[in-house]
Design a protein around this motif. Structure first.
Motif, PDB file in Angstrom:
ATOM      1  N   LYS A   7      43.456  39.732  49.670  1.00 32.64           N
ATOM      2  CA  LYS A   7      42.607  38.536  49.650  1.00 32.64           C
ATOM      3  C   LYS A   7      41.240  38.823  50.245  1.00 32.64           C
ATOM      4  N   ASP A  10      38.713  40.017  47.894  1.00 30.60           N
ATOM      5  CA  ASP A  10      38.345  39.067  46.839  1.00 30.60           C
ATOM      6  C   ASP A  10      39.145  39.245  45.551  1.00 30.60           C
ATOM      7  N   ALA A  11      40.388  39.598  45.673  1.00 26.31           N
ATOM      8  CA  ALA A  11      41.220  39.811  44.488  1.00 26.31           C
ATOM      9  C   ALA A  11      41.986  38.537  44.129  1.00 26.31           C
ATOM     10  N   ASP A  12      42.237  38.362  42.843  1.00 25.67           N
ATOM     11  CA  ASP A  12      43.168  37.334  42.384  1.00 25.67           C
ATOM     12  C   ASP A  12      44.541  37.991  42.414  1.00 25.67           C
ATOM     13  N   ILE A  13      45.461  37.407  43.147  1.00 28.00           N
ATOM     14  CA  ILE A  13      46.759  38.042  43.391  1.00 28.00           C
ATOM     15  C   ILE A  13      47.865  37.199  42.778  1.00 28.00           C
ATOM     16  N   TYR A  14      48.758  37.884  42.082  1.00 26.25           N
ATOM     17  CA  TYR A  14      49.892  37.229  41.451  1.00 26.25           C
ATOM     18  C   TYR A  14      51.165  38.002  41.752  1.00 26.25           C
ATOM     19  N   TRP A  16      54.860  38.997  39.880  1.00 25.97           N
ATOM     20  CA  TRP A  16      55.302  39.127  38.492  1.00 25.97           C
ATOM     21  C   TRP A  16      56.779  39.494  38.441  1.00 25.97           C
ATOM     22  N   VAL A  28      47.231  42.566  40.872  1.00 23.89           N
ATOM     23  CA  VAL A  28      45.849  42.284  41.249  1.00 23.89           C
ATOM     24  C   VAL A  28      45.006  42.211  39.985  1.00 23.89           C
ATOM     25  N   LYS A  29      44.315  41.087  39.858  1.00 14.67           N
ATOM     26  CA  LYS A  29      43.538  40.823  38.656  1.00 14.67           C
ATOM     27  C   LYS A  29      42.088  40.536  39.044  1.00 14.67           C
ATOM     28  N   LYS A  30      41.175  41.086  38.265  1.00 11.19           N
ATOM     29  CA  LYS A  30      39.754  40.777  38.431  1.00 11.19           C
ATOM     30  C   LYS A  30      39.247  40.329  37.068  1.00 11.19           C
ATOM     31  N   GLU A  35      43.958  44.933  37.326  1.00  4.68           N
ATOM     32  CA  GLU A  35      43.503  46.151  37.994  1.00  4.68           C
ATOM     33  C   GLU A  35      44.648  47.003  38.515  1.00  4.68           C
TER      34      GLU A  35
END
Length: 99
Positions: A7, A10-14, A16, A28-30, A35
Motif C-alpha cells: 500500500k 501505491d499499489a492496487d492490491i487484490y 485471488w 498487485v495491479k497498476k 504487475e
C-alpha cells in the motif's frame, strides 16, 4: 506487513483464488496491468508447502499473466522456475529494504 508495504508503494492490491481453490495472497495491479503475484509463507522447507505456493502461482500465471512472481519468506532466498518464468524467493527483511 507485506500488505502495508504494498500500500505504501501505491499499489492496487487484490486477493485471488483459482477455480481449483488455490489462493494467491496478493495480486498487485497498476492501471489495467497485473504487475505481480505475491505469496507469503513462513518457510518453504516443507515440500507440501512449497508445492502449494508454487502451484497457486502457476494457476495465476495461466489466468492472470502477471509480470513478476514473488514468494516472501522468513529467511529463505533463491529462484524457482514455473515453465519459462522465474519465481523470486526472498526473506521479508530484504524485501522491505527494497522499499
Amino acid at each position: 506487513i507485506v500488505f502495508l508495504q504494498l500500500k505504501r508503494n501505491d499499489a492496487d492490491i487484490y486477493y485471488w483464488k483459482s477455480k481449483q481453490g488455490r489462493e494467491v495472497d496478493f495480486v498487485v495491479k497498476k492501471g489495467l496491468k497485473i504487475e505481480m503475484a505475491v505469496q507469503v509463507s513462513l518457510s518453504l522447507s516443507d515440500a507440501k508447502v512449497k508445492n502449494r505456493e508454487i502451484q497457486a502461482l502457476t494457476d495465476a500465471k495461466a489466468e492472470l499473466k502477471p509480470m513478476r512472481f514473488l514468494i516472501i519468506t522468513e529467511d529463505e532466498e533463491g529462484m524457482e522456475k514455473i515453465g519459462n518464468t522465474s519465481v523470486e524467493i526472498i526473506p521479508l527483511w530484504k524485501w522491505l529494504l527494497r522499499g
